[in-house]
Every structure is written in C-alpha cells, then in structure tokens.
Design a protein around this motif. Structure first.
Motif, short mmCIF file in Angstrom:
data_model
loop_
_atom_site.label_atom_id
_atom_site.label_comp_id
_atom_site.label_asym_id
_atom_site.label_seq_id
_atom_site.Cartn_x
_atom_site.Cartn_y
_atom_site.Cartn_z
N VAL A 1 6.21 -22.84 32.72
CA VAL A 1 7.06 -22.49 33.87
C VAL A 1 6.41 -22.93 35.18
N PHE A 2 5.10 -22.85 35.24
CA PHE A 2 4.39 -23.19 36.47
C PHE A 2 3.95 -24.65 36.52
N THR A 3 3.76 -25.27 35.38
CA THR A 3 3.29 -26.66 35.39
C THR A 3 4.43 -27.67 35.45
N ILE A 4 5.60 -27.33 34.96
CA ILE A 4 6.71 -28.29 34.98
C ILE A 4 7.10 -28.68 36.42
N PRO A 5 7.26 -27.73 37.36
CA PRO A 5 7.56 -28.15 38.74
C PRO A 5 6.49 -29.05 39.33
N LEU A 6 5.23 -28.72 39.09
CA LEU A 6 4.14 -29.57 39.58
C LEU A 6 4.22 -30.96 38.97
N ALA A 7 4.48 -31.02 37.66
CA ALA A 7 4.57 -32.31 36.98
C ALA A 7 5.72 -33.15 37.52
N ILE A 8 6.85 -32.52 37.79
CA ILE A 8 8.00 -33.26 38.32
C ILE A 8 7.65 -33.90 39.67
N ASN B 1 -7.76 -23.42 32.46
CA ASN B 1 -8.43 -22.49 33.37
C ASN B 1 -7.57 -21.28 33.73
N GLU B 2 -6.34 -21.21 33.27
CA GLU B 2 -5.45 -20.10 33.63
C GLU B 2 -6.05 -18.78 33.15
N PHE B 3 -6.04 -17.79 34.03
CA PHE B 3 -6.71 -16.52 33.72
C PHE B 3 -5.77 -15.32 33.81
N LEU B 4 -4.92 -15.28 34.83
CA LEU B 4 -4.12 -14.09 35.09
C LEU B 4 -3.21 -13.74 33.92
N PHE B 5 -2.40 -14.69 33.50
CA PHE B 5 -1.45 -14.41 32.41
C PHE B 5 -2.17 -14.23 31.07
N ALA B 6 -3.25 -15.00 30.87
CA ALA B 6 -4.01 -14.84 29.64
C ALA B 6 -4.66 -13.46 29.56
N LEU B 7 -4.97 -12.88 30.70
CA LEU B 7 -5.59 -11.55 30.73
C LEU B 7 -4.56 -10.45 30.51
N THR B 8 -3.39 -10.58 31.12
CA THR B 8 -2.40 -9.50 31.09
C THR B 8 -1.44 -9.57 29.91
N LEU B 9 -1.26 -10.74 29.32
CA LEU B 9 -0.26 -10.90 28.26
C LEU B 9 -0.87 -11.07 26.88
N THR B 10 -2.19 -10.88 26.77
CA THR B 10 -2.84 -11.01 25.47
C THR B 10 -3.70 -9.78 25.18
N ARG B 11 -4.01 -9.63 23.90
CA ARG B 11 -4.91 -8.56 23.48
C ARG B 11 -6.14 -9.19 22.81
N PHE B 12 -5.93 -9.74 21.61
CA PHE B 12 -7.02 -10.41 20.91
C PHE B 12 -6.58 -11.72 20.29
N GLU B 13 -5.45 -11.73 19.60
CA GLU B 13 -5.04 -12.90 18.82
C GLU B 13 -4.87 -14.15 19.69
N ALA B 14 -4.33 -14.00 20.89
CA ALA B 14 -4.07 -15.15 21.74
C ALA B 14 -5.01 -15.22 22.94
N ARG B 15 -6.06 -14.43 22.94
CA ARG B 15 -7.01 -14.43 24.06
C ARG B 15 -7.64 -15.81 24.21
N THR B 16 -7.75 -16.28 25.45
CA THR B 16 -8.31 -17.60 25.71
C THR B 16 -9.80 -17.50 26.02
N ARG C 1 7.13 -22.89 41.85
CA ARG C 1 5.67 -23.07 41.91
C ARG C 1 5.06 -22.42 43.15
N ALA C 2 5.89 -22.24 44.19
CA ALA C 2 5.36 -21.70 45.44
C ALA C 2 5.09 -20.21 45.37
N ALA C 3 5.82 -19.49 44.52
CA ALA C 3 5.64 -18.05 44.41
C ALA C 3 4.32 -17.73 43.72
N PRO C 4 3.59 -16.70 44.17
CA PRO C 4 2.33 -16.32 43.51
C PRO C 4 2.57 -15.80 42.11
N GLY C 5 1.64 -16.11 41.22
CA GLY C 5 1.81 -15.73 39.83
C GLY C 5 1.87 -14.23 39.60
#
Length: 273
Positions: A146-153, A207-222, A113-117
């Motif tokens: 991957v990022f929320t599980i460490p925070l949840a623990i 509210n996640e933006f970075l991965f939604a922007l880089t890993l989607t095109r249209f079908e999974a766009r948030t 969780r400490a590493a930047p996304g």
C-alpha cells in the motif's frame, strides 16, 4: 562550469563530512559487533580493542532470529513482486495521460504515501483481526505494498515519459496491441528505472518496523523487530544487537552491489540500449 580550487575544496569537504556523518554509526555498529560485553563498556571507548565472533555465533544460533530473518526475505521479496506488478502498468497508463487528468490521478496516488503510517495502524489491526491476517506474511506484504506502490508509480513514470512515442506508434502500426507494446517495448526500455524502483521497494520493506511490530506476534516477525528480543528487562545485549544489525544490513548491501549498474544508468541510456 569550471570550479575554482577553493570551491572544489569546499565541495569535497562537505561531501566527506556528509559521508562521515552517515557512515560513523555503521562503523561503530560493526566495531561493537566484534567486541565482548566488557570491551563494549570500556572507558574511554575504542573502535578496536578486541576481535571476537561470539556475538555473531550467538545470533546465528538463535532460531528465533533466523526465523525472523527468513520472514524478512520472503516479505520484502513479496512486496517487490506485488508492488512492481501493479505499479508498472499503472505508471505506463498514467504516462500516456495529459493535462489535468494526469495531475489529478498523481495527486490522489501521492496522498496515500503522504499520510503517516501511524494513522493506518489501528484500522489495519482491526481489519486484519477480523479476516485472520494478524501475524501473517501476506498481511505484511499487503500493507507494505500500500505504501510502496505510490512511490513506485512516481519513480517509474519519468522513465516511461522518456521513451519516444514514435517507437510505440511504429509498433502499433505494425499490429502490436497496447499490452504487447507495454511488455515488449516500454518495459524493456524502462528496465533501469524499474530495477532501481525494485531496490528502493526492497529496502523499504526490509527496514519497515512499525507495521511489523504492531501486526505480528511470532510467526511473521521480521528481523528488524527480532532485535528487540536482545533488549530485555535485565539489560541490553549490545553485542548481539550490533551483530544482528550488521546481518540485517548485509542483504541490502549485497543486493545493491549486484544490480548497482541499474542505479547509475539514465533513462536515456536505457532507451539507446
């Protein structure tokens, strides 16, 4: 500790100033969402110059935004389910460790969780390209988890720590297995903490933006990414941007209000219940 009148005044003043600092952008966004294009650029600016629903009508009639909004609902809910399902048993197990082993495991969990996304974007993009997870809801759910599980623990462990060990020991003596002790005793007693964690996970994924922007095109766009469609080369449609932002804020607000009682309950209160 009894505060003097001056100290109370300072505390209240700081609190109200901080609340104003946080709420001012939201108030301005809501005001803009009910203005026409000309009123938005009025000089001097004004909070309430006119009242129109045309921006909301335009956004709600936009099939791309509605599709993205539904994606956000599914992806955020899926992230909550996956993260809670994996983090709760892990937190329960770590709460029963002591000494260096527990500190070591928690340190390794925190490193993820400490590493930047940003450093994960390229590896995940290349991996997703190979296995066909680019522009998929499952792909976003996995990387969010991957990022929320460490925070949840880290959040849930103190709630398990606060449960008296005598309760679990009595259940084991009566013949309960460790799994039954966790599911029938520990998890119900830690329910306020788990619910609070679920809220935070949902908000993070929504509210996640970075991965939604880089890993989607249209079908999974948030929904958060879909706002960019109102920022074209010809100009930005600020009324639609504000209306879309208000609509994105609404589910998180409603979700928090509906289960707000879990946010104010302490672990002690959950154990007593």
């Amino acid at each position: 500790m009894i505060l003097s009148r001056r100290e109370k005044f300072v505390c209240y003043a700081v609190t109200y100033l901080f609340a104003l600092f946080l709420l001012a952008p939201i108030v301005w966004m809501l005001s803009t969402s009910f203005k026409g294009q000309l009123a938005i650029f009025q000089k001097p600016p004004s909070l309430f110059t006119e009242f129109t629903f045309q921006n909301y009508a335009a956004v709600l009639s936009d099939p791309q935004f509605l599709h993205a909004f539904w994606n956000s609902v599914l992806i955020s809910s899926g992230t909550v389910v996956v993260s809670v399902a994996l983090a709760v048993p892990a937190a329960y197990g770590l709460s029963h460790l002591t000494g260096g082993r527990r500190a070591g495991f928690l340190s390794w969990v925190l490193l993820v969780r400490a590493a930047p996304g940003m450093i994960y974007v390229l590896p995940y993009y290349l991996a997703y390209s190979q296995i066909g997870l680019i522009d998929t809801r499952i792909g976003l759910i996995l990387i969010n988890s991957v990022f929320t599980i460490p925070l949840a623990i880290w959040i849930v462990i103190p709630f398990f720590d606060a449960i008296p060990h005598e309760i679990e020991e009595a259940a084991i003596i009566d013949g309960a297995t460790r799994f039954q002790t966790m599911t029938r005793i520990a998890i119900p007693l830690a329910a306020p903490g788990i619910a609070s964690t679920a809220i935070l996970i949902f908000i993070f994924a929504w509210n996640e933006f970075l991965f939604a922007l880089t890993l989607t095109r249209f079908e999974a766009r948030t929904a958060a990414v879909s706002i960019l469609s109102y920022m074209a080369y010809e100009g930005t449609e600020w009324g639609k941007v504000a209306a879309a932002g208000a609509l994105i804020l609404l589910p998180v607000l409603c979700f928090s209000i509906l289960i707000r009682k879990y946010l104010v309950q302490t672990t002690a209160g959950g154990v007593k219940g």
